[in-house]
Design an enzyme around this catalytic site. Sequence first.
Site, PDB file in Angstrom:
ATOM      1  NE  ARG A 186      48.117  38.330  41.057  1.00 31.09           N
ATOM      2  CZ  ARG A 186      48.651  38.444  42.267  1.00 31.09           C
ATOM      3  NH1 ARG A 186      48.553  37.453  43.148  1.00 31.09           N
ATOM      4  NH2 ARG A 186      49.236  39.577  42.639  1.00 31.09           N
TER       5      ARG A 186
ATOM      6  CG  HIS B 298      47.729  43.500  51.237  1.00 31.94           C
ATOM      7  ND1 HIS B 298      47.434  42.176  51.473  1.00 31.94           N
ATOM      8  CD2 HIS B 298      48.117  43.560  49.942  1.00 31.94           C
ATOM      9  CE1 HIS B 298      47.631  41.468  50.368  1.00 31.94           C
ATOM     10  NE2 HIS B 298      48.053  42.289  49.433  1.00 31.94           N
TER      11      HIS B 298
ATOM     12  CB  CYS C  21      48.590  37.850  52.732  1.00 29.79           C
ATOM     13  SG  CYS C  21      49.982  36.707  52.911  1.00 29.79           S
TER      14      CYS C  21
ATOM     15  CG  ASN D 148      44.808  43.351  47.760  1.00 26.86           C
ATOM     16  OD1 ASN D 148      46.021  43.396  47.965  1.00 26.86           O
ATOM     17  ND2 ASN D 148      44.210  42.255  47.317  1.00 26.86           N
TER      18      ASN D 148
END
Length: 299
Positions: free
Chosen positions: A13, A205, A236, A245
């Site tokens: 995702r 992150h 982001c 991440n």
Amino acid sequence: MKQVVDVYEVGPRDGFQNLRDYVPVNEKLRIIDGIIQAGVRHMQVTSFVSPKAIPQMRDAREVAEACLARYDDVDFLALVPNLRGAQLAWESGIRKVSYVVSLSESHNRANINRTHAESLAELRKIREDNPDLHICLDLATTFGCPFEGKLPVEAAVAFAAPYAELVQEIDLCDTIGVANPRQVRETIRAMQEAYPQMPLQVHIHDTRNMGMVNTLAAIECGVTAVQSTLGGLGGCPFAPGASGNLATEDLVYMLNDIGYDTGIDFGKLLEVSRYQKEAIPDGIFSGHQMRISRSTSCG
């Protein structure tokens, strides 16, 4: 006995959603299969969002149904932004979802185009309409916002109060990768004191190469569910330079090596990470570059 840490793979995702070019369902499933075969038992497989907003997730139902049909021993969840998304997730067989709200109202508007009041009202609708749905609150920008900077720990504790009555878990998210271990410890301890029965997760992150130490700080505070993405894929879109991440293979290597029980085979995970790198080359990213971890590049 070794302490168990549950690694939540959210790449299908959080990683895939930022890709410019569409990844076919069979390719997504091949990567998901490899991750599960390596031992991962918790996975965020998709998000039920508008395909106009995120075209990559237009196959959400197909991916979810295929995963549920293949594996009955894996904890699958999906991200939902609203009541309609929750309904679609339920219809696909998903019984566990993440609902995102930003601690910073500025980021909440930029990310999901809602005020705080609107986000809370929508969650109440979801809970009323789906009383048996397991909901995890993804509290974005817990540790810092690209627009408002770092908010005090007390702000996160107070903000979570009405949500704690509606959800089963809270995921504290370092959305832009600005946290430090001291801040992580202080935030988690404050949340544990305020909501002692609420299970906590973290999603950290790795923007400033602090993902590993911050995640370990959370684990040392008693958090046993941590999120990451294979290859460090994702980031982001509302913070320039927030390009990745924490890589699952790096995280698993560290945890296994220092004695935690993840149940994940690092060698097998490394193989699927290498395959993902070949199947999804850097050039198909939009505004982000896939960070291939040191584990992957060095073998």
